[in-house]
Design a protein around this motif. Structure first.
Motif, short mmCIF file in Angstrom:
data_model
loop_
_atom_site.label_atom_id
_atom_site.label_comp_id
_atom_site.label_asym_id
_atom_site.label_seq_id
_atom_site.Cartn_x
_atom_site.Cartn_y
_atom_site.Cartn_z
N VAL A 48 0.83 -1.20 0.00
CA VAL A 48 0.00 0.00 0.00
C VAL A 48 0.86 1.26 0.00
CG1 VAL A 48 -1.93 -1.10 1.20
CG2 VAL A 48 -0.22 0.12 2.52
N ASP A 49 0.29 2.31 -0.55
CA ASP A 49 0.82 3.67 -0.42
C ASP A 49 -0.26 4.45 0.31
OD1 ASP A 49 3.06 3.06 -1.91
OD2 ASP A 49 2.22 3.83 -3.79
N ILE A 50 0.13 5.28 1.27
CA ILE A 50 -0.83 6.14 1.97
C ILE A 50 -0.38 7.57 1.76
CG2 ILE A 50 -1.89 6.72 4.18
CD1 ILE A 50 -1.32 3.85 5.08
N VAL A 51 -1.28 8.37 1.18
CA VAL A 51 -0.98 9.74 0.81
C VAL A 51 -1.99 10.66 1.50
CG1 VAL A 51 -0.73 11.33 -1.13
CG2 VAL A 51 -0.24 8.91 -1.45
N GLU A 52 -1.52 11.82 1.92
CA GLU A 52 -2.41 12.79 2.58
C GLU A 52 -2.31 14.12 1.86
OE1 GLU A 52 -2.81 15.13 6.88
OE2 GLU A 52 -1.17 13.72 6.54
N ASP A 53 -3.45 14.77 1.68
CA ASP A 53 -3.46 16.16 1.24
C ASP A 53 -4.38 16.91 2.20
OD1 ASP A 53 -6.13 15.84 0.40
OD2 ASP A 53 -5.58 15.61 -1.72
N GLU A 54 -4.71 18.15 1.88
CA GLU A 54 -5.49 18.94 2.84
C GLU A 54 -6.94 18.49 2.96
OE1 GLU A 54 -6.99 22.90 0.71
OE2 GLU A 54 -4.80 22.67 0.62
N LEU A 58 -5.52 9.07 1.24
CA LEU A 58 -5.77 8.14 0.14
C LEU A 58 -4.89 6.92 0.34
CD1 LEU A 58 -6.96 7.38 -2.65
CD2 LEU A 58 -5.04 8.64 -3.67
N ILE A 59 -5.51 5.75 0.37
CA ILE A 59 -4.78 4.49 0.48
C ILE A 59 -4.90 3.78 -0.86
CG2 ILE A 59 -4.64 2.25 1.62
CD1 ILE A 59 -5.84 3.57 4.09
N LYS A 60 -3.74 3.49 -1.46
CA LYS A 60 -3.71 2.73 -2.71
C LYS A 60 -3.12 1.37 -2.41
CE LYS A 60 -2.98 6.58 -5.91
NZ LYS A 60 -2.08 7.09 -6.97
N ALA A 61 -3.87 0.34 -2.71
CA ALA A 61 -3.42 -1.03 -2.45
C ALA A 61 -3.30 -1.80 -3.76
CB ALA A 61 -4.39 -1.74 -1.51
N GLU A 62 -2.16 -2.45 -3.96
CA GLU A 62 -1.96 -3.28 -5.14
C GLU A 62 -2.62 -4.63 -4.92
OE1 GLU A 62 2.20 -3.70 -5.90
OE2 GLU A 62 2.42 -1.64 -6.57
N VAL A 63 -3.60 -4.94 -5.75
CA VAL A 63 -4.29 -6.23 -5.65
C VAL A 63 -4.42 -6.86 -7.05
CG1 VAL A 63 -5.52 -5.88 -3.48
CG2 VAL A 63 -6.48 -4.93 -5.54
N PRO A 64 -3.28 -7.22 -7.66
CA PRO A 64 -3.34 -7.78 -9.00
C PRO A 64 -4.04 -9.14 -9.01
CG PRO A 64 -1.15 -8.01 -8.10
CD PRO A 64 -1.94 -7.17 -7.12
N GLU A 65 -4.78 -9.36 -10.07
CA GLU A 65 -5.51 -10.61 -10.28
C GLU A 65 -6.54 -10.91 -9.19
OE1 GLU A 65 -3.02 -13.93 -11.24
OE2 GLU A 65 -2.01 -12.84 -12.84
N VAL A 66 -7.01 -9.87 -8.52
CA VAL A 66 -8.10 -10.01 -7.55
C VAL A 66 -9.32 -9.35 -8.17
CG1 VAL A 66 -8.92 -9.44 -5.24
CG2 VAL A 66 -6.52 -10.02 -5.59
N GLU A 101 5.58 -19.16 -7.64
CA GLU A 101 6.17 -18.34 -6.59
C GLU A 101 5.22 -17.30 -6.05
OE1 GLU A 101 9.84 -16.68 -7.96
OE2 GLU A 101 10.85 -18.62 -7.96
N ARG A 102 4.24 -16.91 -6.83
CA ARG A 102 3.31 -15.89 -6.36
C ARG A 102 2.39 -16.50 -5.32
NH1 ARG A 102 0.22 -13.50 -10.97
NH2 ARG A 102 0.05 -15.66 -11.61
N ALA A 103 2.10 -15.72 -4.31
CA ALA A 103 1.25 -16.21 -3.22
C ALA A 103 -0.21 -16.02 -3.56
CB ALA A 103 1.60 -15.49 -1.92
N TYR A 104 -1.02 -16.91 -3.06
CA TYR A 104 -2.46 -16.87 -3.28
C TYR A 104 -3.16 -17.06 -1.94
CZ TYR A 104 -1.19 -17.44 -8.14
OH TYR A 104 -0.64 -17.26 -9.38
N GLY A 105 -4.43 -16.75 -1.93
CA GLY A 105 -5.22 -16.95 -0.73
C GLY A 105 -5.78 -15.65 -0.19
N SER A 106 -6.26 -15.72 1.02
CA SER A 106 -6.89 -14.56 1.65
C SER A 106 -5.87 -13.61 2.23
CB SER A 106 -7.82 -15.03 2.78
OG SER A 106 -8.83 -15.86 2.26
N PHE A 107 -6.25 -12.34 2.31
CA PHE A 107 -5.40 -11.34 2.94
C PHE A 107 -6.27 -10.39 3.75
CE2 PHE A 107 -6.60 -9.32 -1.05
CZ PHE A 107 -6.97 -8.05 -0.63
N VAL A 108 -5.65 -9.78 4.75
CA VAL A 108 -6.28 -8.73 5.55
C VAL A 108 -5.21 -7.70 5.88
CG1 VAL A 108 -7.46 -8.12 7.69
CG2 VAL A 108 -7.95 -10.31 6.61
N ARG A 109 -5.49 -6.44 5.61
CA ARG A 109 -4.63 -5.33 6.04
C ARG A 109 -5.51 -4.40 6.85
NH1 ARG A 109 0.29 -3.90 3.36
NH2 ARG A 109 0.47 -2.65 5.24
#
Length: 151
Positions: A48-54, A58-66, A101-109
């Motif tokens: 994730v990237d977390i960005v703040e403005d005034e 904004l949280i951007k999360a990479e979730v390829p193939e989801v 090599e790529r991981a699969y399954g459930s995730f929680v952040r």
């Protein structure tokens, strides 16, 4: 007759790492038949990237193939949670996988919300494998400019 074996100073460290990984609920590092390459099964969590403005966070999360329907965003008691599942497609009869090599399954952040975030106005959109969660700042938290008049 006694056999001479070559001492590997890192073997005990590898065994300790494997034991600790097992105790912590992580997949242990696997040595493939004594070859030089070590493999480990990753625990999957989107970066994730977390960005703040005034106006917002904004949280951007990479979730390829989801798929969009496999992603869930919740806000409860000041905690934002991103949940989802990346499914592994079954091996086809005419294909043979040599490496997965790529991981699969459930995730929680989960993320604690800042005090100035308005959790009642959270929104999310999903495009090109990126989940964007918008956390607007509350009106009362925004600084207001007050004009000072000279008498």
């Amino acid at each position: 007759m006694n056999a001479i074996t070559q001492w590997d100073p890192f073997k005990e460290l590898d065994e300790l790492q494997s034991l600790l990984s097992t105790l912590l609920g992580r997949a242990p590092v696997r040595k493939d038949g004594g070859k030089d390459e070590a493999m480990t099964v990753a625990e999957w969590a989107p970066l994730v990237d977390i960005v703040e403005d005034e106006h917002e966070y904004l949280i951007k999360a990479e979730v390829p193939e989801v798929k969009k329907e496999d992603v869930k965003v919740t806000v409860q008691n000041g905690v934002l949670s991103l949940m989802g599942d990346r499914k592994f497609t079954k091996e086809e009869k005419d294909k043979k996988y040599h490496r997965v090599e790529r991981a699969y399954g459930s995730f929680v952040r989960s993320f604690s919300l800042p005090e100035d975030a308005d959790e009642n106005k959270v929104s999310a959109d999903f495009k090109d494998g990126v989940l964007q969660v918008h956390l607007p700042k509350s009106e009362k938290a925004r600084p207001k400019n007050i004009e000072v008049k000279i008498a």
